[in-house]
Design a protein around this motif. Sequence first.
Motif, short mmCIF file in Angstrom:
data_model
loop_
_atom_site.label_atom_id
_atom_site.label_comp_id
_atom_site.label_asym_id
_atom_site.label_seq_id
_atom_site.Cartn_x
_atom_site.Cartn_y
_atom_site.Cartn_z
N UNK A 144 50.36 48.34 40.27
CA UNK A 144 49.87 49.40 39.70
C UNK A 144 48.05 48.82 39.22
N UNK A 145 48.34 47.91 39.22
CA UNK A 145 46.75 47.13 39.03
C UNK A 145 45.60 47.24 39.80
N UNK A 146 46.04 47.89 40.91
CA UNK A 146 45.26 48.66 42.01
C UNK A 146 44.84 49.58 42.04
N UNK A 175 42.93 50.57 38.73
CA UNK A 175 41.96 49.80 37.98
C UNK A 175 41.30 48.91 38.32
N UNK A 176 41.21 48.90 39.52
CA UNK A 176 40.30 47.15 39.45
C UNK A 176 39.25 47.74 40.95
N UNK A 177 38.62 47.34 41.74
CA UNK A 177 37.93 47.04 42.92
C UNK A 177 38.09 45.51 43.62
N UNK A 178 39.16 45.82 43.85
CA UNK A 178 39.87 44.06 44.45
C UNK A 178 38.73 43.27 45.07
N UNK A 179 38.90 44.02 46.34
CA UNK A 179 38.32 43.41 47.16
C UNK A 179 36.79 43.36 46.27
N UNK A 180 35.87 43.78 45.49
CA UNK A 180 34.23 42.79 45.34
C UNK A 180 34.44 43.28 44.00
N UNK A 181 35.25 42.89 43.19
CA UNK A 181 35.99 43.08 41.73
C UNK A 181 34.37 42.74 40.79
N UNK A 196 32.87 42.98 37.15
CA UNK A 196 33.09 41.32 35.41
C UNK A 196 34.42 42.51 34.85
N UNK A 197 33.69 43.47 34.94
CA UNK A 197 35.13 44.30 34.35
C UNK A 197 36.68 44.58 34.78
N UNK A 198 36.31 44.57 36.08
CA UNK A 198 37.47 44.33 37.07
C UNK A 198 38.49 43.02 36.49
N UNK A 199 37.26 41.50 36.81
CA UNK A 199 38.09 39.79 36.73
C UNK A 199 38.60 40.08 34.75
N UNK A 200 37.85 40.63 34.43
CA UNK A 200 38.60 41.47 32.81
C UNK A 200 39.56 41.98 33.15
N UNK A 201 40.37 43.17 33.96
CA UNK A 201 41.46 43.69 33.65
C UNK A 201 42.40 42.29 34.21
#
Length: 103
Positions: free
Chosen positions: A39-41, A43-49, A51-56
Amino acid sequence: MSNAFDLDVWVQEARQEPFRFTLSGQIFTMPAAGELDKSILSAVNIDAPSARDIEVLLKAGLTDQWATFDAIPVPLAALGELFRQWQRHEGIPLGESVASSDS
């Protein structure tokens, strides 16, 4: 007779050691990054995270430890390094997502 691939068995056999790190004298533990729920996929851009994605992702990994971790001042560069070390723990080359194919 069907020889269906048993994903439940694969998940159990693929489990890795948790990733541990210290900050301000406290030990924090996160699951291997690839063990986060799918489910995290969304919420984030896993290929080019970002700063917000890293926090999530860190929040998802730290779960109930997040409030303690979040209360400790940490430079942004240190968060980036923590994220890289978490990926290395899993054996994921930087810039390659956990969902990438083996091709």
